[in-house]
Design a protein around this motif. Sequence first.
Motif, short mmCIF file in Angstrom:
data_model
loop_
_atom_site.label_atom_id
_atom_site.label_comp_id
_atom_site.label_asym_id
_atom_site.label_seq_id
_atom_site.Cartn_x
_atom_site.Cartn_y
_atom_site.Cartn_z
N ALA A 88 6.62 -2.45 11.42
CA ALA A 88 6.88 -3.34 10.28
C ALA A 88 5.62 -4.11 9.92
CB ALA A 88 8.02 -4.29 10.61
N THR A 89 4.90 -4.62 10.93
CA THR A 89 3.64 -5.33 10.66
C THR A 89 2.67 -4.42 9.93
OG1 THR A 89 3.95 -6.35 12.82
CG2 THR A 89 1.84 -6.70 11.75
N ILE A 90 2.55 -3.18 10.44
CA ILE A 90 1.57 -2.26 9.85
C ILE A 90 1.96 -1.92 8.42
CG2 ILE A 90 0.66 0.07 10.01
CD1 ILE A 90 0.94 -0.24 13.10
N ALA A 91 3.25 -1.61 8.20
CA ALA A 91 3.67 -1.22 6.86
C ALA A 91 3.49 -2.37 5.88
CB ALA A 91 5.13 -0.77 6.87
N ALA A 92 3.84 -3.59 6.31
CA ALA A 92 3.69 -4.75 5.44
C ALA A 92 2.22 -4.99 5.12
CB ALA A 92 4.29 -5.98 6.11
N PHE A 93 1.36 -4.84 6.13
CA PHE A 93 -0.06 -5.10 5.92
C PHE A 93 -0.66 -4.08 4.96
CE2 PHE A 93 -4.53 -5.17 6.83
CZ PHE A 93 -4.77 -6.53 6.79
N VAL A 94 -0.27 -2.80 5.15
CA VAL A 94 -0.80 -1.75 4.26
C VAL A 94 -0.36 -2.01 2.83
CG1 VAL A 94 -0.70 0.70 3.71
CG2 VAL A 94 -1.04 -0.03 6.05
N GLN A 95 0.91 -2.43 2.66
CA GLN A 95 1.41 -2.76 1.33
C GLN A 95 0.58 -3.88 0.69
OE1 GLN A 95 4.81 -1.35 0.28
NE2 GLN A 95 3.60 -1.66 -1.55
N LEU A 96 0.25 -4.88 1.50
CA LEU A 96 -0.55 -6.02 1.04
C LEU A 96 -1.94 -5.56 0.59
CD1 LEU A 96 0.01 -9.15 1.13
CD2 LEU A 96 -1.50 -9.18 3.11
N VAL A 97 -2.58 -4.74 1.46
CA VAL A 97 -3.91 -4.23 1.13
C VAL A 97 -3.86 -3.45 -0.17
CG1 VAL A 97 -5.72 -2.62 1.85
CG2 VAL A 97 -4.70 -4.16 3.51
N GLU A 98 -2.81 -2.63 -0.31
CA GLU A 98 -2.68 -1.81 -1.51
C GLU A 98 -2.61 -2.69 -2.76
OE1 GLU A 98 0.67 0.79 -1.36
OE2 GLU A 98 0.18 1.66 -3.29
N MET A 99 -1.81 -3.76 -2.69
CA MET A 99 -1.67 -4.64 -3.85
C MET A 99 -2.97 -5.35 -4.17
SD MET A 99 2.20 -6.13 -3.72
CE MET A 99 2.07 -7.09 -2.27
N ILE A 100 -3.69 -5.79 -3.10
CA ILE A 100 -4.95 -6.51 -3.33
C ILE A 100 -5.98 -5.58 -3.96
CG2 ILE A 100 -6.89 -7.65 -2.18
CD1 ILE A 100 -4.85 -8.73 -0.14
N VAL A 101 -6.09 -4.36 -3.40
CA VAL A 101 -7.07 -3.41 -3.93
C VAL A 101 -6.74 -3.06 -5.37
CG1 VAL A 101 -8.02 -1.09 -3.68
CG2 VAL A 101 -7.64 -2.48 -1.66
N GLU A 102 -5.45 -2.85 -5.66
CA GLU A 102 -5.04 -2.49 -7.02
C GLU A 102 -5.41 -3.59 -8.01
OE1 GLU A 102 -0.88 -1.79 -7.32
OE2 GLU A 102 -1.03 -0.74 -9.24
N LYS A 103 -5.26 -4.85 -7.57
CA LYS A 103 -5.50 -6.00 -8.44
C LYS A 103 -6.99 -6.20 -8.68
CE LYS A 103 -4.13 -10.15 -10.11
NZ LYS A 103 -3.50 -10.14 -11.42
N PHE A 104 -7.81 -6.14 -7.59
CA PHE A 104 -9.20 -6.55 -7.72
C PHE A 104 -10.18 -5.40 -7.88
CE2 PHE A 104 -7.22 -10.22 -5.66
CZ PHE A 104 -7.62 -11.20 -6.55
N SER A 105 -9.81 -4.19 -7.48
CA SER A 105 -10.76 -3.09 -7.63
C SER A 105 -10.02 -1.81 -8.01
CB SER A 105 -11.54 -2.89 -6.33
OG SER A 105 -12.32 -1.73 -6.42
N PRO A 106 -9.63 -1.69 -9.30
CA PRO A 106 -8.86 -0.51 -9.72
C PRO A 106 -9.62 0.80 -9.52
CG PRO A 106 -8.87 -2.22 -11.41
CD PRO A 106 -9.85 -2.64 -10.39
N THR A 107 -10.97 0.78 -9.58
CA THR A 107 -11.71 2.04 -9.39
C THR A 107 -11.53 2.56 -7.97
OG1 THR A 107 -13.62 0.62 -9.06
CG2 THR A 107 -13.51 1.83 -11.13
N LEU A 108 -11.69 1.67 -6.98
CA LEU A 108 -11.50 2.07 -5.58
C LEU A 108 -10.07 2.53 -5.37
CD1 LEU A 108 -12.79 2.16 -2.73
CD2 LEU A 108 -11.83 -0.09 -2.35
N TYR A 109 -9.14 1.85 -6.03
CA TYR A 109 -7.73 2.20 -5.88
C TYR A 109 -7.47 3.62 -6.33
CZ TYR A 109 -2.67 1.86 -6.32
OH TYR A 109 -1.32 2.07 -6.18
N SER A 110 -8.04 4.00 -7.49
CA SER A 110 -7.79 5.35 -7.98
C SER A 110 -8.53 6.38 -7.14
CB SER A 110 -8.18 5.47 -9.45
OG SER A 110 -9.53 5.15 -9.61
N GLN A 111 -9.68 5.98 -6.54
CA GLN A 111 -10.40 6.93 -5.68
C GLN A 111 -9.58 7.27 -4.43
OE1 GLN A 111 -14.19 5.22 -4.79
NE2 GLN A 111 -15.14 6.08 -6.62
N LEU A 112 -9.00 6.25 -3.81
CA LEU A 112 -8.26 6.50 -2.57
C LEU A 112 -6.91 7.15 -2.84
CD1 LEU A 112 -9.07 3.34 -0.48
CD2 LEU A 112 -9.76 5.67 0.00
N GLY A 113 -6.31 6.81 -3.99
CA GLY A 113 -5.07 7.46 -4.41
C GLY A 113 -3.96 7.41 -3.37
#
Lengths: 206, 209
Positions: A88-113
């Motif tokens: 649960a910790t890991i899944a929640a943390f990954v979700q958080l990272v995903e939201m932060i990356v999507e918000k602040f660096s859309p280019t990196l977000y689309s690269q990692l997909g």
Amino acid sequence: MEMLNIFIRSIFIDNMVFAFFFGMCSYIAVSKSVKTALGLGAAVTFVMVMTVPLNYLLYQFVLKPQALAWAGLPDVNLSFLSFIVFIATIAAFVQLVEMIVEKFSPTLYSQLGIFLPLIAVNCAIMGGSLFMQQKVDALQITSVWQSIVYGLGSGLGWWLAIVMMAAIREKTTYSHIPAALKGPGIAFIITGLMGIAFMIFSGIQF
Amino acid sequence: MSSKNFKYLTGPFSANNPVIVQILGICSALAVTVQLKPAIVMALSVTVVTAFANLVMSLLRNGVPARIRIIVQLVVIAALVILVDQVLKAYVYEVSKQLSVYVGLIITNCIVMGRIEAFALANKPWPALLDGIGNGLGYGLILVVVAFFRELLGSGSLLGYRIVPESWYIAEGGYYANCGLMLFPPMALIIVGCIIWVHRSRNKDLQEK
């Protein structure tokens, strides 16, 4: 010295890929080009550095036998819950990272997909937390700093392995491989040979 | 059982094997194969978890919103793995010590998650259950083959019983020695590589261009 020992050990001797086969699925699937391998390795290392200490704190103060003594409940043993709490910790943390990356660096977000959310089910990360739990029980990790160093070392070890593998696989596109071995077959054999090479590190100690 | 359902059950043994064709669940497939016994226990555990996770998620498939499905899946899988872990600790404690963290790693075993995503969420409970059992057994098949070679060549025994006679060994005046390298992790990878090689030579449609 203890810190350095844990660090070197987790990168070279107890390497996540070559010694324990953790994270093999994404390791085989994503190691086709060095560039994506670098990106995924960085993301895995980051998630690992954050989740191993988080899970260490949870284990030390909530889940371990007698861990709840500070709350006046010395007889409670919640260690059977550790799998579900760790994931649960890991899944929640990954979700958080995903939201932060999507918000602040859309280019990196689309690269990692798709690989970004899939980090949650990367065995290397769950494996890091489970080995941390084992090492706490064996008194090999005794402070939160050591757990950070362990998470960092394991992440870097995985990063190193996937980038090396991607570099070798880029070269093998020009070699004549038997048709039946192309793709995953040769990837497994190369990883095995790299693992044999990594065995020379065993025994290093400071 | 209709022929379609039968195919869900037997497809994963060879043509659609989760380990050597779909390349899922390698992590634990290799680490527990030094001896045959833990490999068999691990194979059964994974079969149970895959089958019931598929069944539960197939029953829930119309009630779970797509956005939160990963978390729901993880909770279902983790609960099943905790059950398996407690049963192993209660009845086969020695083997559960040997398997150590790999029981917990069934949670992140890609076979379980992969089959839920690819099959259970789009099919009725009965085919989903069969698909889960089939994939668990297909995974177990590879585990047993790898463990067979590693235990036979590495320790000269099978399931703990001695196969290579004592008198063959150099210490007893013979000419034979165990291949110590078989006990190390890298050989598991090379054996799986060879299994893929043999399998794809026989099934030419699986070969990559």
